[in-house]
Design an enzyme around this catalytic site. Structure first.
Site, short mmCIF file in Angstrom:
data_model
loop_
_atom_site.label_atom_id
_atom_site.label_comp_id
_atom_site.label_asym_id
_atom_site.label_seq_id
_atom_site.Cartn_x
_atom_site.Cartn_y
_atom_site.Cartn_z
N LYS A 165 111.71 -62.79 -4.92
CA LYS A 165 110.26 -62.94 -5.15
C LYS A 165 109.79 -62.48 -6.53
O LYS A 165 108.62 -62.18 -6.74
CB LYS A 165 109.43 -62.20 -4.06
CG LYS A 165 109.74 -62.67 -2.66
CD LYS A 165 109.39 -64.13 -2.47
CE LYS A 165 110.55 -64.94 -2.04
NZ LYS A 165 110.42 -66.37 -2.28
N GLY A 188 110.54 -64.36 -9.33
CA GLY A 188 110.49 -65.51 -10.24
C GLY A 188 111.83 -66.22 -10.38
O GLY A 188 112.07 -66.92 -11.37
N THR A 189 112.67 -66.09 -9.35
CA THR A 189 113.99 -66.73 -9.36
C THR A 189 113.88 -68.24 -9.56
O THR A 189 114.58 -68.82 -10.40
CB THR A 189 114.69 -66.48 -8.00
OG1 THR A 189 114.43 -65.14 -7.58
CG2 THR A 189 116.17 -66.74 -8.08
N THR A 190 113.02 -68.87 -8.76
CA THR A 190 112.88 -70.33 -8.79
C THR A 190 112.49 -70.79 -10.20
O THR A 190 113.04 -71.76 -10.73
CB THR A 190 111.79 -70.75 -7.77
OG1 THR A 190 112.00 -70.04 -6.55
CG2 THR A 190 111.79 -72.23 -7.53
N TRP A 191 111.56 -70.09 -10.79
CA TRP A 191 111.06 -70.42 -12.13
C TRP A 191 112.17 -70.24 -13.16
O TRP A 191 112.43 -71.13 -13.98
CB TRP A 191 109.89 -69.50 -12.44
CG TRP A 191 109.03 -69.89 -13.60
CD1 TRP A 191 109.01 -71.09 -14.27
CD2 TRP A 191 108.03 -69.07 -14.22
NE1 TRP A 191 108.07 -71.06 -15.26
CE2 TRP A 191 107.46 -69.83 -15.25
CE3 TRP A 191 107.58 -67.77 -14.00
CZ2 TRP A 191 106.44 -69.32 -16.06
CZ3 TRP A 191 106.56 -67.26 -14.80
CH2 TRP A 191 105.99 -68.02 -15.82
N HIS A 250 121.29 -62.39 -6.03
CA HIS A 250 120.36 -61.27 -5.84
C HIS A 250 121.13 -59.94 -5.76
O HIS A 250 120.53 -58.89 -5.58
CB HIS A 250 119.61 -61.42 -4.51
CG HIS A 250 118.53 -62.47 -4.49
ND1 HIS A 250 117.67 -62.72 -5.55
CD2 HIS A 250 118.14 -63.33 -3.51
CE1 HIS A 250 116.83 -63.68 -5.21
NE2 HIS A 250 117.10 -64.08 -3.99
N TYR A 274 108.44 -61.45 -15.45
CA TYR A 274 107.62 -62.57 -14.98
C TYR A 274 106.30 -62.63 -15.76
O TYR A 274 105.88 -63.68 -16.25
CB TYR A 274 107.36 -62.38 -13.48
CG TYR A 274 106.59 -63.46 -12.78
CD1 TYR A 274 107.26 -64.48 -12.09
CD2 TYR A 274 105.19 -63.46 -12.74
CE1 TYR A 274 106.55 -65.46 -11.40
CE2 TYR A 274 104.48 -64.44 -12.07
CZ TYR A 274 105.16 -65.44 -11.40
OH TYR A 274 104.46 -66.42 -10.72
N LYS A 296 101.48 -69.15 -4.97
CA LYS A 296 100.32 -69.07 -5.85
C LYS A 296 100.72 -68.95 -7.32
O LYS A 296 100.02 -69.40 -8.21
CB LYS A 296 99.47 -67.87 -5.42
CG LYS A 296 98.02 -68.00 -5.70
CD LYS A 296 97.26 -66.96 -4.89
CE LYS A 296 95.78 -67.04 -5.11
NZ LYS A 296 95.08 -65.96 -4.40
N GLY A 297 101.81 -68.22 -7.55
CA GLY A 297 102.34 -68.12 -8.91
C GLY A 297 101.42 -67.43 -9.89
O GLY A 297 101.28 -67.86 -11.03
P1 A3P Z 1 103.82 -65.82 -5.25
O1 A3P Z 1 104.21 -65.62 -3.82
O2 A3P Z 1 103.17 -64.60 -5.85
O3 A3P Z 1 103.02 -67.04 -5.48
P2 A3P Z 1 111.26 -66.38 -6.11
O4 A3P Z 1 111.42 -67.67 -6.83
O5 A3P Z 1 112.02 -65.25 -6.75
O6 A3P Z 1 111.49 -66.52 -4.66
O7 A3P Z 1 109.76 -65.94 -6.31
C1 A3P Z 1 108.72 -66.64 -5.69
C2 A3P Z 1 107.44 -66.38 -6.45
O8 A3P Z 1 107.47 -67.09 -7.70
C3 A3P Z 1 106.24 -66.87 -5.69
O9 A3P Z 1 105.17 -66.01 -6.08
C4 A3P Z 1 106.11 -68.28 -6.25
O10 A3P Z 1 104.84 -68.86 -6.04
C5 A3P Z 1 106.39 -68.03 -7.71
N1 A3P Z 1 106.83 -69.22 -8.45
C6 A3P Z 1 107.63 -70.23 -7.99
N2 A3P Z 1 107.79 -71.14 -8.96
C7 A3P Z 1 107.10 -70.72 -10.03
C8 A3P Z 1 106.87 -71.27 -11.34
N3 A3P Z 1 107.38 -72.43 -11.72
N4 A3P Z 1 106.09 -70.55 -12.18
C9 A3P Z 1 105.55 -69.37 -11.82
N5 A3P Z 1 105.72 -68.82 -10.59
C10 A3P Z 1 106.50 -69.48 -9.71
#
Ligand code: A3P
Length: 340
Positions: free
Chosen positions: A82, A84-87, A147, A234, A301-302
């Site tokens: 949580k 910012g892994t996906t990003w 992780h 992040y 929400k990001g």
């Molecule tokens: P929120 O729950 O605060 O919105 P992870 O990728 O490590 O699982 O983290 C998930 C968090 O990153 C979530 O935060 C998600 O909405 C946010 N996120 C996913 N994609 C993103 C992007 N492209 N840019 C910014 N935040 C992103």
């Protein structure tokens, strides 16, 4: 049961299948570990090598630690859940391989960031102790994600010249993001209230926690070896994505050329990886990750500072104290809001 319910049920049955696959030796080892209730009722966490693990990942982590052959050219995306892994997966993939495809044929348009950069313990080694790594990454150099805390990475990874990119996030946003993520995945099971989960979090109890040990492990390693580990935040990427992308490209050994900068390549990458763009792509709205987690749950929400809608003043005060205590003398600070 609708599609979302089915995918949630899949996580629980995956854990049950995983436990059934343990041999006597592993079973005995796991039974000797300290155990805690997870945030979702009926699920457990075990303290393995100093960090809390779901029973889903203990065996895959051991396989990864034992068998992963690191190449010096490998790139590893390391994160706490949580943060910012996906990003970061999207950004690193798009930066490294930018010359392999045109923007209108970008793999992010048809695959999720988690399919393009696969987790080692939660995907590659999930069901196979010796996966065929040869064919897992389409492009070279290989990029994987984990992780697992720095101290527990395979020796081959710590000793090689591979590059590790770590992203951290302020613990208030991370905590709320994780609590809401658990709420989406809990099925008919009970989720701890935000206060109860907060109590556990402050004691380090959540998957891959303690959070502060994880962050500090990578922070210290990055201070000692800045050419091997790039430590990103992040909030800094949110504030100035172009500078951070240039820093990332430089670190990965693929700096943007003057021409690329003039042509707006940096901005194009920032745009295709943006929360707004990824969240709206069909591929990220439908389907599930191999763990059964619906892809859409990775995009909520990001924002920076959303914690202020959930945490009470006394929780904020307690976490601020904890941050102060844990980060003292480390030189690492967290940005808690987009305004400060
Ligand atoms: P929120 O729950 O605060 O919105 P992870 O990728 O490590 O699982 O983290 C998930 C968090 O990153 C979530 O935060 C998600 O909405 C946010 N996120 C996913 N994609 C993103 C992007 N492209 N840019 C910014 N935040 C992103």
């Amino acid at each position: 049961m609708d599609a979302a319910e089915t995918s949630k049920a899949k996580i629980v049955s995956l854990i049950q299948d995983m436990e059934k696959s343990w041999d006597d030796e592993l079973l005995q080892m796991v039974q000797s570990l300290p155990k805690e209730e997870a945030w979702v009722s009926g699920l457990s966490l075990y303290l393995y090598q100093g960090f809390w693990c779901s029973p889903l990942v203990i065996k895959p982590i051991i396989s990864f630690q034992t068998h992963f052959p690191t190449f010096d050219s490998d790139v590893i995306i390391a994160t706490f859940p949580k943060c910012g892994t996906t990003w970061l997966k999207a950004l690193a993939f798009s930066t490294l391989y930018r010359n392999h495809f045109a923007m209108d044929e970008h793999p992010l348009l048809t695959f999720t960031p988690h399919q393009l950069v696969r987790f080692l313990e939660i995907d590659v080694y999930l069901k196979n102790p010796c996966p065929d790594l040869e064919n897992i990454c389409v492009y070279k150099p290989r990029v994987f994600a984990t992780h697992v805390p720095y101290a527990s990475l395979p020796t081959s990874m710590k000793d090689s010249h591979c590059k590790i990119v770590y992203i951290c996030r302020n613990p208030m946003d991370m905590f709320i993001s994780l609590w809401l993520f658990n709420d989406k995945l809990r099925q008919e099971r009970e989720l701890l209230s935000v206060d109860e989960a907060f109590e556990k979090f402050c004691h380090g109890i959540c998957g891959f926690g303690p959070f502060f040990d994880h962050v500090l492990g990578y922070w210290k390693a990055s201070q000692e070896n800045p050419n091997k580990i790039l430590f990103l935040k992040y909030e800094d990427i949110k504030e100035d994505i172009s500078s951070r992308l240039k820093q990332l490209a430089m670190f990965l050994g693929v700096p943007f050329t003057e021409d690329e900068e003039k042509q707006g390549v940096v901005e194009e990458i920032a745009k295709i990886c943006s929360f707004e763009k990824l969240k709206e792509l069909e591929v990220n709205k439908k389907g599930t990750h191999v763990t059964g987690i619906p892809h859409k749950e990775f995009f909520r929400k990001g924002e920076v500072g959303d914690w202020s809608n959930y945490l009470t003043p006394s929780m904020v005060e307690r976490l601020e104290k904890l941050i102060h205590e844990k980060m003292d003398n480390s030189g690492l600070t967290f940005k808690l809001s987009s305004k400060t």
